[in-house]
Design a protein around this motif. Structure first.
Motif, PDB file in Angstrom:
ATOM      1  N   VAL A  65       0.827  -1.211   0.000  1.00  0.00           N
ATOM      2  CA  VAL A  65       0.000   0.000   0.000  1.00  0.00           C
ATOM      3  C   VAL A  65       0.863   1.262   0.000  1.00  0.00           C
ATOM      4  CG1 VAL A  65      -1.652   1.325   1.393  1.00  0.00           C
ATOM      5  CG2 VAL A  65      -2.001  -1.116   1.041  1.00  0.00           C
ATOM      6  N   ARG A  66       2.026   1.181   0.586  1.00  0.00           N
ATOM      7  CA  ARG A  66       2.878   2.363   0.745  1.00  0.00           C
ATOM      8  C   ARG A  66       3.169   3.093  -0.573  1.00  0.00           C
ATOM      9  NH1 ARG A  66       3.098   6.198   3.604  1.00  0.00           N
ATOM     10  NH2 ARG A  66       2.580   4.799   5.288  1.00  0.00           N
ATOM     11  N   PRO A  67       3.426   2.428  -1.710  1.00  0.00           N
ATOM     12  CA  PRO A  67       3.686   3.184  -2.946  1.00  0.00           C
ATOM     13  C   PRO A  67       2.525   4.099  -3.370  1.00  0.00           C
ATOM     14  CG  PRO A  67       4.360   0.905  -3.223  1.00  0.00           C
ATOM     15  CD  PRO A  67       3.637   0.991  -1.908  1.00  0.00           C
ATOM     16  N   TYR A  97      -5.361   0.402   8.247  1.00  0.00           N
ATOM     17  CA  TYR A  97      -5.219   1.681   7.549  1.00  0.00           C
ATOM     18  C   TYR A  97      -4.996   2.848   8.512  1.00  0.00           C
ATOM     19  CZ  TYR A  97      -6.448  -0.550   3.164  1.00  0.00           C
ATOM     20  OH  TYR A  97      -6.450  -1.335   2.052  1.00  0.00           O
ATOM     21  N   GLU A  98      -5.572   2.776   9.707  1.00  0.00           N
ATOM     22  CA  GLU A  98      -5.320   3.829  10.698  1.00  0.00           C
ATOM     23  C   GLU A  98      -3.842   3.869  11.090  1.00  0.00           C
ATOM     24  OE1 GLU A  98      -9.641   4.342  12.901  1.00  0.00           O
ATOM     25  OE2 GLU A  98      -8.265   2.812  13.684  1.00  0.00           O
ATOM     26  N   ARG A  99      -3.202   2.713  11.174  1.00  0.00           N
ATOM     27  CA  ARG A  99      -1.760   2.675  11.471  1.00  0.00           C
ATOM     28  C   ARG A  99      -0.946   3.355  10.368  1.00  0.00           C
ATOM     29  NH1 ARG A  99      -3.141  -2.489  13.118  1.00  0.00           N
ATOM     30  NH2 ARG A  99      -2.237  -3.462  11.268  1.00  0.00           N
ATOM     31  N   LEU A 100      -1.503   3.416   9.166  1.00  0.00           N
ATOM     32  CA  LEU A 100      -0.822   4.065   8.038  1.00  0.00           C
ATOM     33  C   LEU A 100      -1.217   5.537   7.905  1.00  0.00           C
ATOM     34  CD1 LEU A 100      -1.152   1.222   5.382  1.00  0.00           C
ATOM     35  CD2 LEU A 100       0.792   1.744   6.867  1.00  0.00           C
ATOM     36  N   GLN A 157     -15.618   3.980   4.243  1.00  0.00           N
ATOM     37  CA  GLN A 157     -14.686   4.657   3.351  1.00  0.00           C
ATOM     38  C   GLN A 157     -13.633   5.360   4.206  1.00  0.00           C
ATOM     39  OE1 GLN A 157     -18.111   6.060   3.173  1.00  0.00           O
ATOM     40  NE2 GLN A 157     -18.441   4.005   2.408  1.00  0.00           N
ATOM     41  N   MET A 158     -12.429   5.413   3.647  1.00  0.00           N
ATOM     42  CA  MET A 158     -11.329   6.065   4.348  1.00  0.00           C
ATOM     43  C   MET A 158     -10.588   6.964   3.369  1.00  0.00           C
ATOM     44  SD  MET A 158      -9.838   3.052   6.827  1.00  0.00           S
ATOM     45  CE  MET A 158      -9.208   4.195   8.082  1.00  0.00           C
TER      46      MET A 158
END
Length: 193
Positions: free
Chosen positions: A115-117, A142-145, A172-173
């Motif tokens: 997901v990072r890219p 996703y919250e950790r990211l 949705q985020m």
């Protein structure tokens, strides 16, 4: 489980996705989400269609990111480029989609690596935000990211029923959480991703 430190991330231009790569990704998608109405052939076609019709800047062109082990795709994330309307503000977003890791490889840090890219493109200013749908079980990941839930109503003004909810997951985020996000209805201006 230990993290896979040396996992190499390949970037695949969705506009030029080979049949072999589309098939390899489709096989992972079916392994993770085994839906009868979406066998490998359907998922393969959907992957090939991901970049069709895109005419914007190359830097925002839809892409897939994959990690392979012994030639087999074990982690995948993609994004579609969309200019959405949030209230009265247009935002160009990286619509994060098809994020998955082989079930036998979970807990090794591949989810964040893949997901990072996409999130890096937002950090670099290529996109205003990344925006995506998810399930309650995946929210903490996703919250950790540094992503956060959005509560705006979501529609697709181009659909037959423009008021119908265009996603299939309930939440949705957006990323990043620390930038102002407009109030008002989100018009995806296209189908869910």
């Amino acid at each position: 489980m230990a993290e896979i430190e040396t996992a190499e991330i390949e970037t695949l231009d969705a506009r030029q996705l080979s049949a072999q790569d589309a098939r390899a990704i489709a096989e992972l998608l079916v392994k993770v989400w085994p839906k009868l109405e979406k066998p490998v052939e359907v998922r393969e076609r959907q992957m090939r269609e991901l970049g069709q019709g895109y005419t914007g800047p190359d830097i925002q062109a839809p892409r897939s990111f994959v990690i392979r082990e012994n030639g087999i795709v074990i982690a995948h994330a993609a994004f579609v480029t969309r200019t959405i309307l949030v209230g009265s503000q247009e935002l160009t977003i990286a619509g994060l989609t098809r994020v998955c890791t082989d079930p036998s490889k979970r807990g090794m840090g591949l989810g964040e690596k893949i997901v990072r890219p996409v999130l890096d493109l937002v950090d670099q200013g290529v996109f205003d935000f990344s925006y995506f749908q998810t399930t309650p079980q995946v929210v903490p990941f996703y919250e950790r990211l540094a992503a956060v839930l959005t509560t705006n109503r979501v529609v697709n003004s181009l659909a037959v029923d423009p008021r119908a909810y265009p996603f299939w997951d309930e939440l949705q985020m957006r990323y990043p959480a620390d930038r102002p996000w407009p109030e008002g209805v989100i018009d995806l201006r296209g189908p869910g991703f």
